[in-house]
Write an enzyme that holds these catalytic residues in place. Structure first.
Site, PDB file in Angstrom:
ATOM      1  N   ASP A   1      -1.037   0.565  -0.282  1.00 32.60           N
ATOM      2  CA  ASP A   1      -1.461   1.902   0.028  1.00 32.60           C
ATOM      3  C   ASP A   1      -0.917   2.433   1.375  1.00 32.60           C
ATOM      4  O   ASP A   1      -0.329   1.611   2.156  1.00 32.60           O
ATOM      5  CB  ASP A   1      -3.089   1.932   0.090  1.00 32.60           C
ATOM      6  CG  ASP A   1      -3.672   0.873   1.076  1.00 32.60           C
ATOM      7  OD1 ASP A   1      -3.146  -0.017   1.762  1.00 32.60           O
ATOM      8  OD2 ASP A   1      -4.867   1.187   1.076  1.00 32.60           O
TER       9      ASP A   1
ATOM     10  N   PHE B   1       6.114   1.911   2.670  1.00 32.74           N
ATOM     11  CA  PHE B   1       6.821   1.399   3.681  1.00 32.74           C
ATOM     12  C   PHE B   1       7.493   2.027   4.649  1.00 32.74           C
ATOM     13  O   PHE B   1       7.781   1.662   5.874  1.00 32.74           O
ATOM     14  CB  PHE B   1       8.017  -0.084   3.377  1.00 32.74           C
ATOM     15  CG  PHE B   1       7.187  -0.949   2.519  1.00 32.74           C
ATOM     16  CD1 PHE B   1       6.500  -2.121   2.936  1.00 32.74           C
ATOM     17  CD2 PHE B   1       7.307  -1.080   0.996  1.00 32.74           C
ATOM     18  CE1 PHE B   1       5.787  -3.096   2.464  1.00 32.74           C
ATOM     19  CE2 PHE B   1       6.675  -1.977   0.497  1.00 32.74           C
ATOM     20  CZ  PHE B   1       5.904  -3.134   0.831  1.00 32.74           C
TER      21      PHE B   1
ATOM     22  N   HIS C   1       4.664 -11.058   0.938  1.00 32.08           N
ATOM     23  CA  HIS C   1       4.549  -9.668   1.530  1.00 32.08           C
ATOM     24  C   HIS C   1       5.388  -9.822   2.897  1.00 32.08           C
ATOM     25  O   HIS C   1       5.294 -10.798   3.688  1.00 32.08           O
ATOM     26  CB  HIS C   1       3.255  -9.053   1.770  1.00 32.08           C
ATOM     27  CG  HIS C   1       3.340  -7.860   1.888  1.00 32.08           C
ATOM     28  ND1 HIS C   1       3.180  -7.206   3.333  1.00 32.08           N
ATOM     29  CD2 HIS C   1       3.102  -6.677   1.451  1.00 32.08           C
ATOM     30  CE1 HIS C   1       3.242  -5.898   3.303  1.00 32.08           C
ATOM     31  NE2 HIS C   1       3.028  -5.543   2.050  1.00 32.08           N
TER      32      HIS C   1
END
Length: 257
Positions: free
Chosen positions: A90, A103, A218
């Protein structure tokens, strides 16, 4: 090669000239590129419901990120031109950071978020491109890289606050549309590479069909050292695109936006 001239020319209105209520009233083909309007038509009711929810958030005194003019920015890039899909979670909850592309941050934001800084470190290791001080990723988007968050809004200062408010149905439809495209001159799927970073992104894998997928940890500082660093996603993506006959992405960003 990707034709950047094919980008849908839809300039976002000034941030102070549009509200979420305005967005909820506009025809879908005024909010997104024409082929996205067709793809998202089945979830248009859910989209309008979530836009109405955002209007309610503002009415209750909450700041919603990104601004209305950037909320659907990812869908201004034509669906037909998408070559790479990078799935985010999000938006950044820090005011001034979220710009509607996963990003990315505004080109004037300093310092850039740590996840993005880690992406730049890996880009340097992978392809030798020096890290940038800015977080404007529009050059990637212009080449057919869809930077799509799973949830497209957030309450300022409250990460994850707009999950399970309706965005998931909208972005699931978008991800399916990207994966299910059929090129005009082929009976098979259009060239595509999907990059999944982290468990949240991995959750969309059932939507991807037979699309080529690159997955790892991630780039967050909490997980980057557990499999993101050294995963070489940028060179691997280009190798897969070349195998599919769709050129490469120039991942090098300009020194300044």
């Amino acid at each position: 090669m990707f034709d950047s001239d094919a980008l849908f020319e839809l300039e976002p209105p000034a941030a102070d000239s549009v509200s979420f209520a305005d967005l909820a009233r506009r025809p879908l083909n005024e909010l997104v590129a024409p082929d996205w309007a067709e793809a998202l038509a089945p979830v248009e009711p859910q989209l309008r419901e979530v836009l109405a929810f955002l209007d309610g958030e503002v009415a209750a005194g909450h700041e919603v990120l990104p601004s209305p003019s950037n909320m659907l920015r990812a869908f201004r890039q034509p669906l037909a031109g998408v070559r790479v899909l990078i799935v985010g979670q999000d938006p950044y909850p820090t005011p001034g950071h979220a710009v509607g592309l996963s990003f990315a941050v505004d080109g004037a934001t300093r310092p850039i978020p740590r996840s993005l800084a880690n992406m730049y470190k890996e880009l340097q290791t992978d392809l030798g491109f020096p890290p940038r001080v800015h977080g404007d990723l529009s050059r990637w988007a212009e080449q057919g890289v869809l930077l799509l968050n799973r949830v497209l809004s957030v309450r300022a200062g409250a990460a994850g606050s707009h999950r399970n408010k309706g965005w998931e149905a909208v972005t699931a439809a978008a991800i399916r549309a990207v994966a299910d495209r059929v090129s005009a001159d082929s009976a098979g799927p259009a060239p595509l590479v999907v990059i999944l970073w982290g468990k949240d992104a991995e959750s969309v894998r059932p939507l991807l069909g037979s699309a080529a997928v690159i997955s790892s940890a991630h780039p967050s500082p909490l997980s980057a050292s557990r499999g993101f660093f050294g995963s070489r996603p940028f060179s691997r993506t280009n190798a897969m695109l070349q195998e599919q006959g769709n050129g490469t992405v120039d991942w090098e960003l300009p020194p300044l936006p």
